[in-house]
Design a protein around this motif. Structure first.
Motif, PDB file in Angstrom:
ATOM      1  N   ASP A  26       3.822  23.665 -90.017  1.00 14.07           N
ATOM      2  CA  ASP A  26       4.390  24.942 -89.573  1.00 14.07           C
ATOM      3  C   ASP A  26       3.647  25.567 -88.397  1.00 14.07           C
ATOM      4  N   ILE A  27       2.442  25.100 -88.120  1.00 15.95           N
ATOM      5  CA  ILE A  27       1.570  25.786 -87.163  1.00 15.95           C
ATOM      6  C   ILE A  27       2.228  25.976 -85.790  1.00 15.95           C
ATOM      7  N   SER A  28       2.883  24.954 -85.264  1.00 18.59           N
ATOM      8  CA  SER A  28       3.463  25.091 -83.922  1.00 18.59           C
ATOM      9  C   SER A  28       4.549  26.174 -83.895  1.00 18.59           C
ATOM     10  N   GLN A  29       5.391  26.247 -84.925  1.00 18.16           N
ATOM     11  CA  GLN A  29       6.434  27.283 -84.988  1.00 18.16           C
ATOM     12  C   GLN A  29       5.815  28.667 -85.177  1.00 18.16           C
ATOM     13  N   VAL A  30       4.773  28.737 -86.000  1.00 17.05           N
ATOM     14  CA  VAL A  30       4.091  30.013 -86.217  1.00 17.05           C
ATOM     15  C   VAL A  30       3.498  30.510 -84.900  1.00 17.05           C
ATOM     16  N   MET A  31       2.907  29.606 -84.131  1.00 19.02           N
ATOM     17  CA  MET A  31       2.310  30.002 -82.853  1.00 19.02           C
ATOM     18  C   MET A  31       3.381  30.483 -81.868  1.00 19.02           C
ATOM     19  N   LEU A  32       4.548  29.864 -81.881  1.00 16.81           N
ATOM     20  CA  LEU A  32       5.638  30.338 -81.023  1.00 16.81           C
ATOM     21  C   LEU A  32       6.036  31.764 -81.383  1.00 16.81           C
ATOM     22  N   LEU A  33       6.179  32.030 -82.679  1.00 19.68           N
ATOM     23  CA  LEU A  33       6.528  33.375 -83.117  1.00 19.68           C
ATOM     24  C   LEU A  33       5.395  34.341 -82.776  1.00 19.68           C
ATOM     25  N   GLU A  34       4.164  33.955 -83.030  1.00 20.51           N
ATOM     26  CA  GLU A  34       3.002  34.817 -82.759  1.00 20.51           C
ATOM     27  C   GLU A  34       2.954  35.210 -81.283  1.00 20.51           C
ATOM     28  N   ARG A  35       3.162  34.248 -80.415  1.00 17.38           N
ATOM     29  CA  ARG A  35       3.115  34.532 -78.968  1.00 17.38           C
ATOM     30  C   ARG A  35       4.290  35.417 -78.527  1.00 17.38           C
ATOM     31  N   SER A  36       5.428  35.282 -79.190  1.00 18.49           N
ATOM     32  CA  SER A  36       6.586  36.095 -78.814  1.00 18.49           C
ATOM     33  C   SER A  36       6.468  37.529 -79.320  1.00 18.49           C
ATOM     34  N   ALA A  37       5.682  37.732 -80.371  1.00 18.04           N
ATOM     35  CA  ALA A  37       5.603  39.050 -81.009  1.00 18.04           C
ATOM     36  C   ALA A  37       4.389  39.878 -80.585  1.00 18.04           C
ATOM     37  N   ARG A  43      -5.415  33.151 -82.402  1.00 16.99           N
ATOM     38  CA  ARG A  43      -5.637  31.751 -82.031  1.00 16.99           C
ATOM     39  C   ARG A  43      -5.031  30.846 -83.106  1.00 16.99           C
ATOM     40  N   GLN A  44      -4.699  29.651 -82.700  1.00 19.58           N
ATOM     41  CA  GLN A  44      -4.149  28.676 -83.636  1.00 19.58           C
ATOM     42  C   GLN A  44      -5.111  28.426 -84.793  1.00 19.58           C
ATOM     43  N   SER A  45      -6.410  28.402 -84.522  1.00 20.22           N
ATOM     44  CA  SER A  45      -7.408  28.142 -85.566  1.00 20.22           C
ATOM     45  C   SER A  45      -7.372  29.200 -86.666  1.00 20.22           C
ATOM     46  N   ASP A  49      -6.935  28.211 -90.581  1.00 18.10           N
ATOM     47  CA  ASP A  49      -7.826  28.647 -91.656  1.00 18.10           C
ATOM     48  C   ASP A  49      -7.054  29.033 -92.913  1.00 18.10           C
ATOM     49  N   CYS A  50      -5.803  29.408 -92.760  1.00 18.60           N
ATOM     50  CA  CYS A  50      -4.979  29.796 -93.914  1.00 18.60           C
ATOM     51  C   CYS A  50      -4.610  28.595 -94.781  1.00 18.60           C
TER      52      CYS A  50
END
Length: 161
Positions: A26-37, A43-45, A49-50
């Motif tokens: 899921d990390i890549s999709q989460v990062m896309l949402l994080e960057r858009s919001a 950071r991805q790290s 950690d989760c």
């Protein structure tokens, strides 16, 4: 925190959300949402950690689409909301409130108080937190980075007992 692998919740607008814990896939999709919001995303790290850490990241999906997530942790009788995000195209539909309620349910048996920081300028988030019984307990000067420097954070808390 609850160890259920998945959960179905409904927003006040009638959207049915599937909640589940984050996986490495899921990390890549989460990062896309994080960057858009967020103007200054995690950071991805931090999300990695989760996967095995004390923090728990719950994803909310609507019809198979990642629409939000919430990251919480607890220890020493307190809990902290570390991150909560809703995809910009899905905001104002009750997803944030549902994510926040889920976070509260995850930690309420393990903590007396749930704390969070929020940008002073984030009026929508502050209004949501106040509706959900959070109250201001302090400030953190120059806590969040901005394009022109730093912005104060409001420290808020909610009694869980």
């Amino acid at each position: 925190m609850t160890e259920d692998l998945s959960l179905v919740c409904e927003t006040y607008t009638g959207m049915t959300l599937d909640f589940r814990l984050i996986t490495a896939e899921d990390i890549s999709q989460v990062m896309l949402l994080e960057r858009s919001a967020h103007s200054h995303p995690w950071r991805q790290s931090s999300f990695e950690d989760c996967l095995n850490g004390r923090q728990k990241c719950w994803l909310a999906e609507y019809k198979g689409i990642l629409v939000g997530y919430v990251v919480v942790t607890h220890g020493g009788g307190d809990a902290e909301l570390l991150n909560i995000s809703v995809a910009p195209n899905y905001q104002r539909k009750g997803i944030g409130q549902t994510l926040l309620s889920h976070a509260v349910n995850c930690v309420k048996e393990k903590a007396d108080m749930l704390f969070l920081e929020v940008r002073r300028s984030n009026r929508k988030a502050i209004a949501l937190y106040e509706r959900e019984d959070f109250f201001e307990v302090g400030q953190r000067k120059n806590y969040y980075p901005t394009a022109n420097g730093h912005e104060d954070a409001i420290l808020m808390a909610r009694q869980l007992l």
